[in-house]
Write a protein that holds these residues in place. Structure first.
Motif, mmCIF file in Angstrom:
data_model
loop_
_atom_site.group_PDB
_atom_site.id
_atom_site.type_symbol
_atom_site.label_atom_id
_atom_site.label_comp_id
_atom_site.label_asym_id
_atom_site.label_seq_id
_atom_site.Cartn_x
_atom_site.Cartn_y
_atom_site.Cartn_z
ATOM 1 N N ALA A 8 0.842 -1.182 0.000
ATOM 2 C CA ALA A 8 0.000 0.000 0.000
ATOM 3 C C ALA A 8 0.882 1.238 0.000
ATOM 4 N N GLY A 9 0.299 2.340 -0.333
ATOM 5 C CA GLY A 9 1.027 3.594 -0.295
ATOM 6 C C GLY A 9 1.692 3.940 -1.605
ATOM 7 N N ARG A 10 2.178 5.141 -1.685
ATOM 8 C CA ARG A 10 2.828 5.609 -2.912
ATOM 9 C C ARG A 10 4.089 4.801 -3.175
ATOM 10 N N PRO A 11 4.244 4.309 -4.372
ATOM 11 C CA PRO A 11 5.426 3.471 -4.669
ATOM 12 C C PRO A 11 6.687 4.306 -4.768
ATOM 13 N N ILE A 12 7.802 3.666 -4.499
ATOM 14 C CA ILE A 12 9.095 4.346 -4.612
ATOM 15 C C ILE A 12 9.360 4.698 -6.067
ATOM 16 N N ASN A 13 9.911 5.844 -6.274
ATOM 17 C CA ASN A 13 10.251 6.300 -7.620
ATOM 18 C C ASN A 13 11.678 5.873 -7.951
ATOM 19 N N PRO A 14 11.814 4.890 -8.855
ATOM 20 C CA PRO A 14 13.164 4.381 -9.148
ATOM 21 C C PRO A 14 14.062 5.441 -9.764
ATOM 22 N N GLU A 15 13.449 6.367 -10.491
ATOM 23 C CA GLU A 15 14.265 7.391 -11.152
ATOM 24 C C GLU A 15 14.998 8.262 -10.147
ATOM 25 N N ALA A 16 14.356 8.497 -8.992
ATOM 26 C CA ALA A 16 15.007 9.339 -7.980
ATOM 27 C C ALA A 16 16.276 8.658 -7.478
ATOM 28 N N GLY A 17 16.162 7.356 -7.207
ATOM 29 C CA GLY A 17 17.350 6.629 -6.735
ATOM 30 C C GLY A 17 18.442 6.619 -7.788
ATOM 31 N N GLU A 18 18.030 6.392 -9.029
ATOM 32 C CA GLU A 18 19.028 6.350 -10.103
ATOM 33 C C GLU A 18 19.693 7.709 -10.293
ATOM 34 N N SER A 22 23.741 8.266 -9.907
ATOM 35 C CA SER A 22 24.592 8.770 -10.985
ATOM 36 C C SER A 22 25.136 10.146 -10.654
ATOM 37 N N ALA A 23 24.335 10.956 -9.971
ATOM 38 C CA ALA A 23 24.838 12.270 -9.561
ATOM 39 C C ALA A 23 26.002 12.106 -8.590
ATOM 40 N N ALA A 24 25.847 11.189 -7.648
ATOM 41 C CA ALA A 24 26.912 10.971 -6.664
ATOM 42 C C ALA A 24 28.184 10.503 -7.348
ATOM 43 N N LEU A 25 28.059 9.531 -8.246
ATOM 44 C CA LEU A 25 29.247 8.988 -8.900
ATOM 45 C C LEU A 25 29.944 10.057 -9.734
ATOM 46 N N LYS A 35 35.032 16.519 -1.070
ATOM 47 C CA LYS A 35 34.535 17.842 -1.408
ATOM 48 C C LYS A 35 33.069 17.842 -1.801
ATOM 49 N N VAL A 36 32.516 16.665 -2.015
ATOM 50 C CA VAL A 36 31.114 16.590 -2.423
ATOM 51 C C VAL A 36 30.224 16.508 -1.194
ATOM 52 N N SER A 37 29.337 17.480 -1.051
ATOM 53 C CA SER A 37 28.432 17.492 0.089
ATOM 54 C C SER A 37 27.133 16.790 -0.274
ATOM 55 N N ILE A 38 26.440 16.329 0.752
ATOM 56 C CA ILE A 38 25.109 15.748 0.554
ATOM 57 C C ILE A 38 24.214 16.757 -0.162
ATOM 58 N N SER A 39 24.308 17.990 0.271
ATOM 59 C CA SER A 39 23.475 19.027 -0.341
ATOM 60 C C SER A 39 23.746 19.144 -1.830
ATOM 61 N N ALA A 40 25.020 19.028 -2.199
ATOM 62 C CA ALA A 40 25.365 19.137 -3.616
ATOM 63 C C ALA A 40 24.784 17.963 -4.398
ATOM 64 N N ILE A 41 24.796 16.781 -3.820
ATOM 65 C CA ILE A 41 24.289 15.600 -4.519
ATOM 66 C C ILE A 41 22.787 15.729 -4.780
ATOM 67 N N VAL A 42 22.045 16.109 -3.731
ATOM 68 C CA VAL A 42 20.599 16.194 -3.936
ATOM 69 C C VAL A 42 20.257 17.337 -4.897
ATOM 70 N N LYS A 43 21.049 18.390 -4.847
ATOM 71 C CA LYS A 43 20.804 19.488 -5.784
ATOM 72 C C LYS A 43 21.065 19.011 -7.214
ATOM 73 N N GLU A 44 22.181 18.315 -7.390
ATOM 74 C CA GLU A 44 22.543 17.813 -8.722
ATOM 75 C C GLU A 44 21.511 16.796 -9.226
ATOM 76 N N ALA A 45 21.004 15.973 -8.321
ATOM 77 C CA ALA A 45 20.031 14.954 -8.727
ATOM 78 C C ALA A 45 18.633 15.548 -8.896
ATOM 79 N N GLY A 46 18.414 16.718 -8.347
ATOM 80 C CA GLY A 46 17.114 17.357 -8.475
ATOM 81 C C GLY A 46 16.027 16.723 -7.632
ATOM 82 N N VAL A 47 16.411 16.229 -6.486
ATOM 83 C CA VAL A 47 15.410 15.651 -5.578
ATOM 84 C C VAL A 47 15.546 16.310 -4.208
ATOM 85 N N ALA A 48 14.606 15.989 -3.345
ATOM 86 C CA ALA A 48 14.633 16.583 -2.011
ATOM 87 C C ALA A 48 15.641 15.847 -1.141
ATOM 88 N N ARG A 49 16.147 16.591 -0.165
ATOM 89 C CA ARG A 49 17.127 16.037 0.762
ATOM 90 C C ARG A 49 16.650 14.719 1.401
#
Lengths: 198, 198
Positions: A8-18, A22-25, A35-49
């Motif tokens: 039940a519930g909203r399914p996980i969005n695989p694209e967000a994980g992907e 890829s943004a992290a790598l 030098k890579v911050s968590i904030s930079a990764i989520v910003k680069e991936a375009g998802v919420a923290r």
DNA sequence: TTACATAATAGACTGCCGTCCATCTATCAA
DNA sequence: TTGATAGATGGACGGCAGTCTATTATGTAA
């Protein structure tokens, strides 16, 4: 039947994980792990923290998974089906690992460091990365012993730790970890057997 | 004449530095390196934040210096003046290092990790800690070769790296680094010479 | 439809870091 | 005494980490 029971519930969005992987790598390879911050990764991936924290507890776990996708193949266990001597198989295996380190060696250094600082990640890192590689070398040495190419009295576990230890030691101390070094290590391990036919 | 040329300006207060070293060592041993913040150290030492940064750039450099005061003696180079076999001298040396690790092993793990994350500290750590110990073992192995107790064809540098690598590998992977392991390593290094008189 | 469960999001919040600043204090040189 | 030099101090600052909350989005089950 192949379907996994839907929850039940909203399914996980695989694209967000992907996107996060890829943004992290990409960022880690470009700028270096530290030098890579968590904030930079989520910003680069375009998802919420929080979307990152829903999937991984730490930057280290995300990066380990991201690197693993690409490198799992390169660390395939040494093949055994040909008539090559085990000394040669070991050298090939080490050289394959070292080739990978040319690309992601700095990242692996950073993950080893992270494993020291976070016991939870340390367990995951050991289970997914360290233990399998150590077992591969131990197995190879045992087969060499069974084939009469290595003195059965030697301690395969100890030898495997000496080999990996030397690899880590050089990696962590900024010394080149290359094919030349692989040959030196193999020559030392198989030293007494080298005189007889390979 | 023994006086060091006095500089203009307010002289450094040695008590502040000592308070910081001992506060850092005490806190790190009690709570673990990672959990101790810079803020906690300066608070415990009763000095201003900037006073710490006047002396050290990072927590790692402060802790390394604090630990070093106590442990420099314990890592004295292996004595050579007696008639003990070199295999025994190496075992004694390793066991002395391992005894130290029982107390500060977790801190050393943390410093090795810090050395990966901060190149500047990595240099200092290598120069003050890693290189001297590696050289001690290399020298000992060379003397063993000169004394006919180790095959001169073996590569002393490589052996030293194998030994230290195994030590690091076990330390960083939470495996016991004890006298038993020291004996195993020494036995492997001196394997082919053990049959002849020690 | 409705109720329910869970994911995704934006934003707030605290704590620590490393830096910066104004000020005070201790010493030397003229 | 005065001025120059430099350590010591408390406080402010922006940046990031990790947590939490309220709100919205997207699915299943009754």
């Amino acid at each position: 039947m192949g379907d996994i029971a839907k929850k039940a519930g909203r399914p996980i969005n695989p694209e967000a994980g992907e996107a996060l992987r890829s943004a992290a790598l990409r960022l880690v390879r470009e700028e270096g792990y530290e030098k890579v911050s968590i904030s930079a990764i989520v910003k680069e991936a375009g998802v919420a923290r929080q979307t990152l924290y829903n999937r991984w507890d730490t930057k280290a776990e995300l990066v380990l998974e991201a690197v693993f996708e690409e490198t799992a193949r390169q660390a395939a266990p040494p093949t055994d089906d040909r008539d090559l001597p085990y000394a040669r198989l070991l050298a090939d295996f080490l050289q394959r690992i070292f080739a990978h380190l040319e690309r992601d060696g700095d990242t692996m250094r950073a993950l080893i460091a992270a494993a020291q600082q976070d016991p939870s990640f340390g367990n995951a890192f050991h289970q997914k990365f360290v233990a399998p590689r150590e077992a591969m070398v131990t197995d190879l040495l045992r087969r060499a012993q069974a084939a009469g190419q290595l003195d059965p009295a030697r301690d395969a576990d100890l030898l495997s730790q000496l080999i990996h230890g030397a690899l880590w030691y050089r990696l962590l101390n900024d010394k080149p970890v290359d094919a030349d070094f692989a040959c030196q290590v193999v020559a030392e391990v198989f030293r007494t057997e080298m005189s007889s036919g390979n």
